[in-house]
Scaffold this active site. Structure first.
Site, short mmCIF file in Angstrom:
data_model
loop_
_atom_site.label_atom_id
_atom_site.label_comp_id
_atom_site.label_asym_id
_atom_site.label_seq_id
_atom_site.Cartn_x
_atom_site.Cartn_y
_atom_site.Cartn_z
N CYS A 152 0.80 -1.23 0.00
CA CYS A 152 0.00 0.00 0.00
C CYS A 152 0.83 1.28 0.00
O CYS A 152 0.27 2.38 -0.04
CB CYS A 152 -0.94 0.00 1.20
SG CYS A 152 -2.00 -1.47 1.25
N HIS A 282 -2.95 7.80 6.19
CA HIS A 282 -3.13 6.51 5.52
C HIS A 282 -4.53 5.99 5.86
O HIS A 282 -5.25 5.53 4.98
CB HIS A 282 -2.04 5.53 5.95
CG HIS A 282 -2.05 4.26 5.16
ND1 HIS A 282 -1.93 4.24 3.79
CD2 HIS A 282 -2.17 2.96 5.55
CE1 HIS A 282 -1.97 2.98 3.36
NE2 HIS A 282 -2.13 2.20 4.41
N HIS A 317 -9.89 2.30 -0.20
CA HIS A 317 -8.45 2.03 -0.13
C HIS A 317 -8.01 1.50 -1.48
O HIS A 317 -8.35 0.39 -1.87
CB HIS A 317 -8.15 1.02 0.98
CG HIS A 317 -6.68 0.84 1.22
ND1 HIS A 317 -5.70 1.51 0.52
CD2 HIS A 317 -6.01 0.05 2.12
CE1 HIS A 317 -4.51 1.15 0.95
NE2 HIS A 317 -4.68 0.26 1.93
#
Length: 392
Positions: A152, A282, A317
């Site tokens: 990620c 995040h 996400h």
């Protein structure tokens, strides 16, 4: 002497918008209606976001699939900026740096099911990220091209790698960004970790129950010189990265690696924490990730309660594309000056962690122009990246 690295306007597409202006409008209107339940396998129905590509033109690329449709759409938005860079620097001085986790195309999905990893599929297709090659072929670029997969943090890493190559003199410009899809392989993988929420993600809340997957593509041109006619001179001011290697999938609960990345970025940018006007977290909505990032932000910024938010509540996400789409959100925040990108959540603070200054619909108006933004990306294996963007 510090090198200033200029970034063009972004070219992008995600579930929350097919252009920068559409994305910004949906962020400002707190829209989260882009998610649904999808049948990923015969046994798995999961809540996620997938871009509707029915109104997108068919890709003219070598591989025609959902991924190349999104790729071409985003790339077309900065086509003139890339051509201007080619004209100024030459085809041998422009690199391509793309972050992705799993290319997620129809080809790789079929290969997963047939167990044909690496053996080739349809017209010589191999299980690999072919996006950098598509960009190089389209513009005739001959300099370095790199695909980065650090989960990620992938498309946050590419800004650093390209910056280092430009500063070192190997290239003068680069196409940077990320692309990732909500593929069955990724969705089922996160589900096996019990990380996917059955409802819209609720970042930083005491009631958070997991992430909501989305998909996106976001590209920029990074260069030694300002390359487009944007009203702002958007630049990469600093970056920090580290690997704490705490665990294969779980973050360090004390957030030491995350705090280190943010501290290194501030040092590289030659800024104090009070110079940062906004932090794009995040903020995945998972219990452990949000907790450690909250602790890290509190440790770095202390009494200065910097405005923060997780825009994954709106975009989902986007995995390997997260760093790049959130860099675009930082661009839009700086361009619009007076509005923070707000997150959508239930407003219930987790009493087990420090109370940070979360921006939502109740406090999204900035009390001063937004000039410097920090963007955080944290990944499996303890890969921690923090980028600082601003105006020159």
């Amino acid at each position: 002497m510090k090198t200033i690295l200029h970034l063009s306007k972004p070219g992008l597409i995600c579930v929350a918008g097919k252009t920068p202006s559409e994305l910004w409008s949906n962020i400002c209107n707190y829209k989260t209606t882009f998610f649904n339940r999808f049948q990923f396998t015969s046994e798995k129905v999961l809540y996620a976001g997938i871009v509707d590509d029915t109104d997108l033109p068919e890709s003219q690329e070598e591989y025609k699939c959902h991924l190349t449709k999104l790729h071409s759409w985003a790339l077309n938005q900065i086509d003139l900026e890339i051509k201007e860079a080619v004209k100024k620097y030459g085809k041998d001085r422009i690199g391509v740096y793309i972050g992705t986790c799993d290319n997620g195309s129809e080809f790789s999905e079929i290969s997963y099911k047939k167990g044909e990893y690496g053996t080739g599929y349809q017209n010589g297709y191999l299980y690999q990220s072919f996006v950098p090659d598509l960009i190089k072929k389209r513009y005739g670029l001959t300099a370095s091209s790199v695909t980065i997969n650090t989960a990620c943090s992938s498309s946050a890493q590419v800004f650093i790698r390209a910056a280092q190559m430009i500063i070192s003199g190997f290239i003068d410009a680069a196409v940077v960004g990320g692309i990732d899809l909500t593929s069955g392989n990724v969705a089922c993988g996160f589900d096996s970790l019990k990380s996917i929420s059955n409802e819209p993600t609720n970042p930083m809340s005491a009631n958070r129950s997991g992430l909501t997957l989305g998909e996106a593509c976001s590209y920029f041109v990074m260069s030694r010189d300002k390359m487009d006619s944007s009203e702002i001179d958007f630049v990469l001011k600093g970056y920090g990265e580290c690997s704490d290697a705490y665990h294969m999938t779980s973050p360090d609960p004390e957030g030491k690696g995350a705090a280190q990345a943010m501290t290194l970025a501030l040092k590289k940018a030659e800024l104090n924490c009070t110079d940062i006007d906004y932090v794009n977290l995040h903020g995945t909505g998972t219990r452990f990730n949000d907790s450690m990032e909250d602790i890290a932000v509190d440790a770095v910024f202390g009494d200065y309660k910097v405005p923060v938010s997780s825009t994954k509540s709106i975009t989902g996400h986007t995995l390997g594309a997260a760093g790049a789409i959130e860099a675009a959100i930082c661009y839009l925040a700086i361009q619009n000056k007076d509005t923070y990108p707000a997150q959508v959540w239930d407003g219930v603070f987790d009493p087990a962690i420090p109370k940070i200054n979360i921006i939502d619909r109740t406090n999204s108006k900035a009390n001063k122009p937004i000039k410097n933004c920090m963007s955080n990306s944290f990944a499996f294996g303890g890969s921690n990246v923090s980028l600082i963007f601003g105006i020159n």
